[in-house]
Design an enzyme around this catalytic site. Structure first.
Site, PDB file in Angstrom:
ATOM      1  N   ASP B 127       0.783  -1.277  -0.395  1.00 56.44           N
ATOM      2  CA  ASP B 127      -0.120   0.136   0.077  1.00 56.44           C
ATOM      3  C   ASP B 127       0.860   1.227  -0.127  1.00 56.44           C
ATOM      4  O   ASP B 127       2.079   1.070   0.118  1.00 56.44           O
ATOM      5  CB  ASP B 127      -0.893   0.108   1.317  1.00 56.44           C
ATOM      6  CG  ASP B 127      -0.118   0.058   2.390  1.00 56.44           C
ATOM      7  OD1 ASP B 127       0.781   0.352   2.592  1.00 56.44           O
ATOM      8  OD2 ASP B 127      -0.965  -0.180   3.651  1.00 56.44           O
ATOM      9  N   SER B 128       0.264   2.609  -0.021  1.00 53.81           N
ATOM     10  CA  SER B 128       1.084   3.691  -0.114  1.00 53.81           C
ATOM     11  C   SER B 128       1.476   4.454   0.997  1.00 53.81           C
ATOM     12  O   SER B 128       2.284   5.122   1.322  1.00 53.81           O
ATOM     13  CB  SER B 128       0.184   4.578  -1.183  1.00 53.81           C
ATOM     14  OG  SER B 128      -1.064   5.049  -0.417  1.00 53.81           O
ATOM     15  N   GLY B 129       0.883   3.700   2.113  1.00 51.76           N
ATOM     16  CA  GLY B 129       1.278   4.651   3.368  1.00 51.76           C
ATOM     17  C   GLY B 129      -0.070   5.500   3.620  1.00 51.76           C
ATOM     18  O   GLY B 129       0.187   5.987   4.962  1.00 51.76           O
ATOM     19  N   GLN B 245     -11.531   7.661  -4.065  1.00 53.31           N
ATOM     20  CA  GLN B 245     -11.915   8.081  -2.847  1.00 53.31           C
ATOM     21  C   GLN B 245     -13.270   9.062  -3.255  1.00 53.31           C
ATOM     22  O   GLN B 245     -13.865   8.658  -4.332  1.00 53.31           O
ATOM     23  CB  GLN B 245     -10.824   9.118  -2.359  1.00 53.31           C
ATOM     24  CG  GLN B 245      -9.533   8.413  -2.071  1.00 53.31           C
ATOM     25  CD  GLN B 245      -9.846   7.524  -0.641  1.00 53.31           C
ATOM     26  OE1 GLN B 245     -10.979   7.552   0.092  1.00 53.31           O
ATOM     27  NE2 GLN B 245      -8.758   6.918  -0.309  1.00 53.31           N
ATOM     28  N   GLY B 272     -10.826   4.048   1.275  1.00 55.16           N
ATOM     29  CA  GLY B 272     -11.918   5.056   2.052  1.00 55.16           C
ATOM     30  C   GLY B 272     -13.158   4.355   2.510  1.00 55.16           C
ATOM     31  O   GLY B 272     -14.062   4.997   2.756  1.00 55.16           O
ATOM     32  N   ASP B 322      -8.132  -7.348   1.018  1.00 48.61           N
ATOM     33  CA  ASP B 322      -7.123  -7.428   1.970  1.00 48.61           C
ATOM     34  C   ASP B 322      -7.913  -6.889   3.160  1.00 48.61           C
ATOM     35  O   ASP B 322      -8.627  -5.966   3.396  1.00 48.61           O
ATOM     36  CB  ASP B 322      -5.921  -6.573   1.823  1.00 48.61           C
ATOM     37  CG  ASP B 322      -5.884  -5.263   2.328  1.00 48.61           C
ATOM     38  OD1 ASP B 322      -6.603  -4.407   1.487  1.00 48.61           O
ATOM     39  OD2 ASP B 322      -5.804  -4.893   3.571  1.00 48.61           O
ATOM     40  N   CYS B 360     -14.201 -27.870   8.466  1.00 48.28           N
ATOM     41  CA  CYS B 360     -12.981 -27.368   7.913  1.00 48.28           C
ATOM     42  C   CYS B 360     -12.057 -28.622   8.084  1.00 48.28           C
ATOM     43  O   CYS B 360     -11.913 -29.272   8.787  1.00 48.28           O
ATOM     44  CB  CYS B 360     -12.566 -26.018   8.874  1.00 48.28           C
ATOM     45  SG  CYS B 360     -10.866 -25.501   8.439  1.00 48.28           S
ATOM     46  N   CYS B 362      -8.453 -27.813   7.761  1.00 47.63           N
ATOM     47  CA  CYS B 362      -7.256 -27.180   7.802  1.00 47.63           C
ATOM     48  C   CYS B 362      -6.318 -28.094   8.662  1.00 47.63           C
ATOM     49  O   CYS B 362      -6.758 -28.781   9.576  1.00 47.63           O
ATOM     50  CB  CYS B 362      -7.346 -25.974   8.115  1.00 47.63           C
ATOM     51  SG  CYS B 362      -7.616 -25.453   9.878  1.00 47.63           S
ATOM     52  N   CYS B 365      -7.512 -27.784  12.455  1.00 45.80           N
ATOM     53  CA  CYS B 365      -8.750 -28.484  12.513  1.00 45.80           C
ATOM     54  C   CYS B 365      -8.909 -29.945  12.505  1.00 45.80           C
ATOM     55  O   CYS B 365      -9.595 -30.664  13.109  1.00 45.80           O
ATOM     56  CB  CYS B 365     -10.047 -27.822  11.645  1.00 45.80           C
ATOM     57  SG  CYS B 365     -10.659 -26.186  12.080  1.00 45.80           S
ATOM     58  N   HIS B 391      -6.175 -21.048  10.901  1.00 45.44           N
ATOM     59  CA  HIS B 391      -7.483 -21.502  10.690  1.00 45.44           C
ATOM     60  C   HIS B 391      -8.079 -20.452  10.175  1.00 45.44           C
ATOM     61  O   HIS B 391      -8.921 -20.473   9.055  1.00 45.44           O
ATOM     62  CB  HIS B 391      -8.152 -22.008  11.937  1.00 45.44           C
ATOM     63  CG  HIS B 391      -9.527 -22.112  11.440  1.00 45.44           C
ATOM     64  ND1 HIS B 391     -10.159 -23.054  11.072  1.00 45.44           N
ATOM     65  CD2 HIS B 391     -10.702 -21.084  11.999  1.00 45.44           C
ATOM     66  CE1 HIS B 391     -11.384 -22.897  10.819  1.00 45.44           C
ATOM     67  NE2 HIS B 391     -11.960 -21.885  11.387  1.00 45.44           N
TER      68      HIS B 391
END
Lengths: 428, 428
Positions: B127-129, B245, B272, B322, B360, B362, B365, B391
C-alpha cells in the site's frame, strides 16, 4: 520377548494406528506383565552411552534432548514443526504443576488424557511438580504430608503430595512419570540437605505405592468406560522414574542413589542440579553419580542445560535431558549456533543477510536472514520468537543426533573436543 | 505476445529460478515494453467475475484475499504455512508506512528488496502509506505537498508524499504498488470530501509521474550494480494501482473514478470504505462504482472485510481484497467458521473436543480441539494465536476458492445464498 508379549505389543501398535477406535478390553494381569518401557545400550565410549528407549509410542534414540512443553505446548512452535524432518522430536515434556493448575485435570481427563488433549501422538514425560513448586510458587510450607503453596496464577492455596502428583500424572498419561521430590537449593548445609534427602526418599516410596494404585485405578476406570478413545492412553502401565537428590554433597548423593534404587524404579533421574551451584561442582557430582546409576536403566539429568553441559554430561554417562534454554532464550532473542550464542538484537546484524548459523540447514536458516529476524524481534513480531525457537530446538536436537552418531562410531572424544572448541570460538 | 516478449519472459522466468545469480543487463526500453501484470476475466455471473492475475511471480486466481503482512510478516504465521496446501496464499500485502519507519528502506535495500529481505518468493502488493498515516499516526498536517505526522513508534516527525511513497515502494519492489492518497473519514461533508478527492487526484498524477521516475532509477541502479541478487526484483517495472476516493458521496466517487481512469493505472482500488460508515452504505457505493470500473483491469476493495462483506463485494464485481480481520481477530481469540464466528474464551468450549470448524479440513482443525485452543488462549500461550491465525486465514482463502469455483460453474448465486444462510446460523 514372549509370544504373549509380542501379541500385546502388536495389539498396542494397532491401537496407536487407530486412536479413535474402541479397544477390546485387556485382562489386567496381562497388561501389568508388560514392561512400560524398554531400554538398551547399543554402544559406549568410556562413560558415554548410546541407547534405545522404547515406549509404546515409538523408539527414542539416546542421548536425547526433550523439548519442554510446560502447559501442553512447547512455547512458540507448532506440533507439526516438532515432527518436521529438521527437528523430529521423539519425546517432549509436560509440566504436572502447570497442567494441574490450568486447565485442571478434569478438563484433560474429559478430553481423553494429555496426548489427546494437546494432539501429540509421540512419547511424553511428565515431571512431578516438585521443582515448579520450589521455583514458581509464592508461599510454601513443606511438611511430611506434602507441599502447601500458592498458585502463581491466582494465588489460590494448593497442596501437592506424592499421592496427588501420582494421581495427576496417571490422569495425564505420559509414557514416563516422575516421583514427587523436594528440590532444595544447591548450596545448603549438610544437615538440612540430609533432612531434605530423607524426605525425598520417603516421598519416593509413597510415590511408588501411590503410582501402583493409580495405575490399577486407571486400568479399572478404562475397563468400565464405553469409549476406547477417551481412555486409550491410560490403559497401559506408565513408567515411573525415581529422583536422586542430596544437593552438593557427594556422600548424600551416593546414599540417595543407593536407597532410591532399593525402592526400584524404571529409570533414574538426577534432580536438584543447575539450581544455582557452580558449574564445575555440577559436573563433579554427575561424574561421580552417573556411572553408579543402574547401567540397564535410562539416566536422566533434569533441567540441564547449555549445549556444552549436555555434551559434558553425556561424557559422564547421562542419557536424557530437558531444558527451557532453547525455547526461553529464543523468545529473548538469543540463537544457539555452532560458533556459540548470538544476540539478535545486536546492531551488527542489521543488514546481515546470512542465516543465524551458517552451518545449519534447518527450515529457518534455509530461508531467513539475521537481518530479517532482528527486524522482527525489534518490531515485537511473534515470528521472531517462532523462528528463534525453531532454530534453537533444531540446534539442541541436532547436536545430540551428532553425539549419538559419534558414540556409535567411537568418535565421541573427537566430537566433544571439536564441538567445544568451535562453540567457544564465537561468531566471525 | 511477440517473439521478443517471449524471450524477455523466458529470461524473467530463468532469473526467478536462480535468484542468487547475476543477470545480464537488459536494455531499458525493452523491459518497459513488458507489461508489469496481466489480467484476464475467465468467467462472469451477473457482476461477479472470476479472473487470472498474472505477475512475474506467478498466477493469482481472482477473486482473491490477500493476507496482510504489515511489517514484513503476516502476524503469527510462518511463510511455510502460508504456502502449505491448506492455505496456499499466492499474494500477500506489505505496509509501506510500517516498513519505511522500521527497519527503514536502507536496510531493506541492503538486503535486496522486500522479497529477499523477508524470504517470500510469491507475489506482493504494497500500500502507499496513506491509510496508515490516517489511522495510526498521532499528529498530522495535510498540505498540498504531502502529509506530516509523528511516527507511532517513537514520535519522530515524518513526512510522506506521493514522491516519497513511490520511491519507497519502488525500493520495496512488490509486484503491485499503490498510489498515495488521502483517506478521509466516511462521514464528511460534500465540500470537504470534494477537496480531499481533488487532492487525491492531484496526488494520483504525481504518484504516477514519480513512479515512472522511480522505475527508471531502479532499472538504472540495477544496471550499475555488480550483484544480481541485490537488485533482482527491482529490475522490472512494477504495476501501479490508482485509488478511488470520495467518501460516501456517489457523485464524488463516480467523478473520482472517471478522473483516476483518465490518468491511467494498471488496476483500480476503492479506498476509504469500511472506515466507520454504515455497512449498507458501503455496499451501495460498491454496487454503484465497481461495475463502472474498467472491466479489463483488476478491481481492489481496500481493507475489507468480513466473509459476508467479501461475498457481497464479489457479487458487485470486486476482484481483490485485503483485511486484518482473520489475523487480528485470531490473536484476540475469535475463529471464523462456516457457522459464523466463535469466541474461544467462551466457557462452553472448556471440554469441547470438536475442531474449531467441523466443516474445515485445515491443519489446525485436523489436529486440535476447541478445548485445547481455549486452554492455550487462557494460558496466554503464543500457540493460541498461531493456531487461530492459521485457521482463520484458511477460512478466508478457502471461502474465496469456493467463490471462484462457484462463479466458474455458474453457481455463485446459489453459493452466496447458502453461505450467508449458514454463516448467520450460528454454532450448534
Amino acid at each position: 520377548m514372549t509370544a504373549e508379549d509380542a501379541e500385546v505389543d502388536a495389539e498396542e501398535n494397532k491401537s496407536l494406528r487407530s486412536l479413535r477406535k474402541p479397544l477390546r478390553p485387556l485382562r489386567f494381569s496381562r497388561v501389568m506383565e508388560t514392561k512400560p518401557i524398554d531400554f538398551k545400550v547399543v554402544a559406549t565410549e568410556d562413560h558415554a552411552r548410546a541407547g534405545i528407549l522404547t515406549t509404546r509410542r515409538g523408539e527414542i534414540e539416546t542421548p536425547v534432548f526433550m523439548p519442554v512443553g510446560t502447559a501442553g505446548t512447547v512455547k512458540g512452535i507448532r506440533f507439526e514443526s516438532l515432527e518436521a524432518p529438521d527437528l523430529n522430536a521423539r519425546i517432549i515434556l509436560g509440566n504436572t504443576y502447570h497442567l494441574w493448575l490450568r486447565p485442571g485435570i478434569e478438563v484433560i481427563k474429559a478430553c481423553g488424557g494429555l496426548h489427546n488433549f494437546i494432539g501429540w501422538e509421540r512419547a511424553m514425560l511428565t515431571d512431578s511438580g516438585g521443582f515448579q513448586v520450589w521455583s514458581l510458587a509464592e508461599i510454601r510450607k513443606v511438611t511430611e504430608a506434602g507441599t502447601e503453596f500458592r498458585s502463581h496464577i491466582d494465588g489460590a492455596l494448593c497442596f501437592l503430595s506424592p499421592e496427588i502428583s501420582m494421581e495427576v500424572q496417571a490422569a495425564l498419561g505420559a509414557e514416563i512419570a516422575m516421583a514427587f521430590d523436594e528440590c532444595p537449593p544447591g548450596q545448603i548445609e549438610p544437615e538440612v540437605a540430609r533432612q531434605s534427602m530423607e524426605l525425598t526418599l520417603r516421598w519416593a516410596r509413597r510415590s511408588k505405592d501411590a503410582f501402583e494404585v493409580a495405575q490399577v485405578a486407571n486400568l479399572r476406570a478404562g475397563g468400565s468406560q464405553d469409549s476406547g478413545a477417551q481412555i486409550n492412553n491410560l490403559r497401559y502401565r506408565q513408567a515411573l522414574f525415581g529422583i536422586i537428590q542430596g544437593a552438593s554433597h557427594l556422600d548424600l548423593r551416593r546414599e540417595s542413589l543407593e536407597r532410591t534404587v532399593e525402592i526400584g524404579f524404571d529409570g533414574y533421574a538426577v534432580g536438584g542440579l543447575s539450581v544455582g551451584e557452580e558449574k564445575p561442582l555440577m559436573l563433579d557430582i554427575i561424574e561421580d553419580i552417573a556411572p553408579r546409576m543402574p547401567a540397564d536403566k535410562p539416566r536422566y539429568l533434569m533441567g540441564v542445560g547449555t549445549p556444552e553441559d549436555l555434551i559434558e554430561a553425556v561424557a559422564r554417562g547421562v542419557d536424557m535431558f530437558d531444558c527451557v534454554l532453547p525455547t526461553r532464550n529464543g523468545r529473548n532473542g538469543q540463537a544457539f549456533t555452532s560458533r556459540g550464542t548470538l544476540n539478535i538484537k545486536n546492531a551488527r546484524f542489521a543488514t546481515d543477510t546470512r542465516p543465524l548459523d551458517e552451518a545449519c540447514s534447518c527450515s529457518v536458516c534455509r530461508r531467513h536472514s539475521r537481518a530479517f529476524i532482528r527486524h522482527l524481534y525489534l518490531a515485537g513480531e511473534m515470528l521472531a520468537s517462532i523462528l528463534l525457537t525453531h532454530h534453537n530446538l533444531v540446534f539442541f536436537l541436532d547436536t545430540l543426533r551428532r553425539v549419538r552418531q559419534a558414540i556409535r562410531s567411537g568418535q565421541f572424544a573427537k566430537f566433544r573436543r571439536e564441538f567445544t572448541e568451535q562453540f567457544s570460538f564465537g561468531l566471525e
